[in-house]
Motif scaffolding. Structure first.
Motif: not given
Ligand SMILES: Nc1ncnc2c1ncn2[C@@H]1O[C@H](COP(=O)(O)OP(=O)(O)OP(=O)(O)O)[C@@H](O)[C@H]1O
Ligand SMILES: [Mg+2]
Length: 575
Positions: A437-443, A470-474, A478-481, A507-515
């Motif tokens: 759920i956390k990953a889905a939220k971030k995505a 777009g939903q598929k990509q998000r 989420a999987r990547a998170f 938005k999701a991508i820039s969060k994922l990109a961090k660090n």
């Protein structure tokens, strides 16, 4: 080949096959015993000796019960053995499939693999377990009964087999001479089928251009041709089989005549004569079935060949001394690559991606951006040059280790027909519900999922039918998170997604990109303006490298693409 196929089964599978052969043999021998008991009963009745009759009845009942038990055991063992063989081969194929480079998976191969998994493994299972168990037991019974008959009277024995060698010789010649006709028939069939497929695929076009009549005539003549060659094949098979069976019958007739003469001259008792007449049928049994044994052999040989074809295809080389990586910068050194049978070529690619940086790959469609990501993941192998991660050639890194360091959000998101929850969990099988759920939220996909009546338990259709691009990509983000690996590869979708979806994805991508080290394939240049490095591809070559401002100053391809997108955006807004 038989031992090769059996080599593919477990000890249990082999054991079960032997058990089923033994019990089928015992059952057939009980059949013979039953006939002997009945013959004895008849003899008793004829000679009016009724004392033993009860004994024979009881014996008959015992035999019938035993036959039932043996048959059940043999059948069960046969099924278990078949299951073991099929399971083992499927397991081997599946393990192998994971080890191939993606270059293996072209369209024809995908069709071939599904035929192998379905049909060929079924064939092997059917024939090795179900048919061979009967065949071997028939042969053993023929040996036992043949041997017994020979020991009763060898002259009668010789008469019984008199014309069999000639019959078999004719059969071998017959089979050899029809091989050519068989090939012709198969070719004609293949041609007819491919014409039918072409016809059904192109029927709308053919109709539109009023060309269907010409095509139909072509189809008709291919059907006629196939019919002719099939007839020719049937005739030739019928001829040699007919001749063969006549020779078997002649052997039987000769034995009957010789026996009658021997009875006449008191060299053979009448009961033994009757035993020969009745039991020679059991002896002839495998000879009568020889053609079906042969056909089964051919069938299993073809299927086995196709399975071996897959199992013997070269796989991604795995290193025996894997090197652990401690740093994560990626480097392409003089890499050349081209796909099998494709004009596209990458030549002399040199590219450095620093650990923790964000690198964008841009360029026109078909310029090679996805290809670069395929090479990093070893989905394909370069023909020349090396790709290093942390200074280690990716070939020297354990493949699972390499993949565990990289998350991918692919251009064509692959989703399984399963629940949304399980589809996200693909990223990390050991994740808890909270983590999913956390990953889905971030995505930025959690709210959407919750808006569905069944939430995370919503079942997706094949390949995510029911979700927008777009939903598929998000979901894939989420999987990547969830996977939380240090390198992330993002391959943006080419098709346009609506602005709301796009903003959420960004938005999701820039969060994922961090660090993390991020390689992003971008079609919307606006989204990668801030990348540390932008690499511009054109027809498989790197034509420009730099940051956004550098590249705009250069007034090259990047500026051209940038301006084109800016204008398109303005047009879009003003439309
Ligand atoms: N599996 C494949 N087998 C054969 N050729 C391929 C394969 N994948 C891609 N190609 C070809 O290689 C070239 C480069 O493809 P690639 O997918 O890298 O382009 P791209 O830059 O990602 O394009 P896009 O922006 O449309 O995604 C294209 O000409 C494509 O047709
Ligand atoms: Mg692409």
């Amino acid at each position: 080949m038989i031992s090769n196929i059996l080599g593919y089964t477990t000890k249990k599978g082999k054991g079960m096959l032997i058990v089923s052969i033994i019990f089928f043999t015992l059952k057939s021998l009980l059949n013979a015993a039953m006939t002997i008991v009945i013959l004895n009963m008849i003899q008793n009745i004829v000679s009016r000796e009724m004392n033993d009759l009860l004994k024979y009845w009881l014996l008959l009942i015992a035999i019938i019960i035993l036959k039932g038990i043996f048959n059940t055991i043999a059948d069960l063992a046969k099924h278990l053995s078949g299951f073991e063989i099929a399971a083992k081969i499927r397991e081997k194929v599946v393990v192998r499939l994971k080890q191939f480079s993606l270059g293996f998976y072209n369209k024809e191969r995908l069709g071939e693999i599904s035929t192998i998994i379905h049909k060929d493994v079924d064939n092997i299972e059917m024939i090795t377990a179900h048919m061979w168990s009967r065949m071997f037991s028939d042969i053993i019974v023929a040996f036992i009964i043949g041997g017994t008959l020979f020991s009763i009277n060898w002259k009668m024995g010789l008469a019984m087999v008199s014309f069999i060698p000639l019959g078999i010789l004719l059969l071998i010649f017959g089979i050899k001479s029809t091989t050519k006709v068989e090939k012709e028939t198969q070719d004609d069939l293949a041609e007819m089928v491919s014409l039918f497929v072409e016809y059904t695929k192109g029927i709308t076009l053919l109709k539109a251009f009023n060309k269907s009549e010409t095509f139909e005539n072509k189809l008709k003549s291919s059907t006629v041709k196939f019919g002719e060659s099939s007839k020719k094949l049937s005739k030739s098979v019928a001829k040699y089989l007919g001749e063969y069976f006549v020779f078997l019958e002649i052997s039987f007739a000769i034995m009957a005549i010789v026996g009658a003469i021997m009875v006449f001259y008191n060299q053979l008792t009448i009961p033994n004569y009757i035993i020969f007449i009745i039991f020679s049928k059991e002896f002839y049994n495998p000879f009568n079935n020889i053609e079906s044994y042969w056909l089964n052999y051919i069938k299993v040989k073809d299927s086995y060949g196709r399975v071996m074809g897959v199992l013997n295809t070269p796989i991604i080389e795995t290193t025996s001394n894997p090197v652990k990586i401690s740093k994560l910068d990626i480097e392409f050194n003089n890499v050349d690559f081209s796909y099998e049978e494709d004009e596209f070529q990458m030549k002399d690619i040199n590219l450095g991606i620093e650990e923790g940086s964000m690198v964008a790959l841009v360029g026109p469609s078909g310029s090679g951006k996805t290809t670069i990501t395929n090479l990093i993941l070893r989905f394909y192998e370069p023909q020349r040059g090396t790709i290093n991660i942390g200074g280690v050639d990716i070939k020297d890194i354990d493949y699972d280790d390499l993949l565990s360091n990289i998350s991918i959000v692919m251009q064509n998101v692959v989703l399984f027909s399963d629940t949304i929850y399980d589809n996200i969990k693909v990223g990390n099988n050991t994740a808890t519900k909270e983590e999913v759920i956390k990953a889905a939220k971030k995505a930025m996909i959690h709210d959407f999922i919750m808006s569905l009546p069944e939430g995370y338990d919503t079942k997706l259709g094949e390949n995510g039918v029911g979700l927008s691009g777009g939903q598929k990509q998000r979901l894939s983000i989420a999987r990547a998170f969830l996977k939380d690996s240090p390198i992330v590869i993002l391959d943006e979708m080419t098709s346009n997604v609506d602005p709301i979806n796009e903003r959420k994805i960004q938005k999701a991508i820039s969060k994922l990109a961090k660090n993390r080290t991020v390689i992003v394939v971008a079609h919307h240049l606006k989204s990668i303006k801030n990348a540390d490095k932008i690499v511009v591809f054109e027809k498989g070559k790197i034509v420009e490298v730099g940051n956004h401002n550098d590249l705009l100053e250069k007034s090259g391809l990047y500026k051209e693409l940038w301006d084109a997108q800016k204008n398109a955006h303005i047009c879009h807004l003003s439309a």
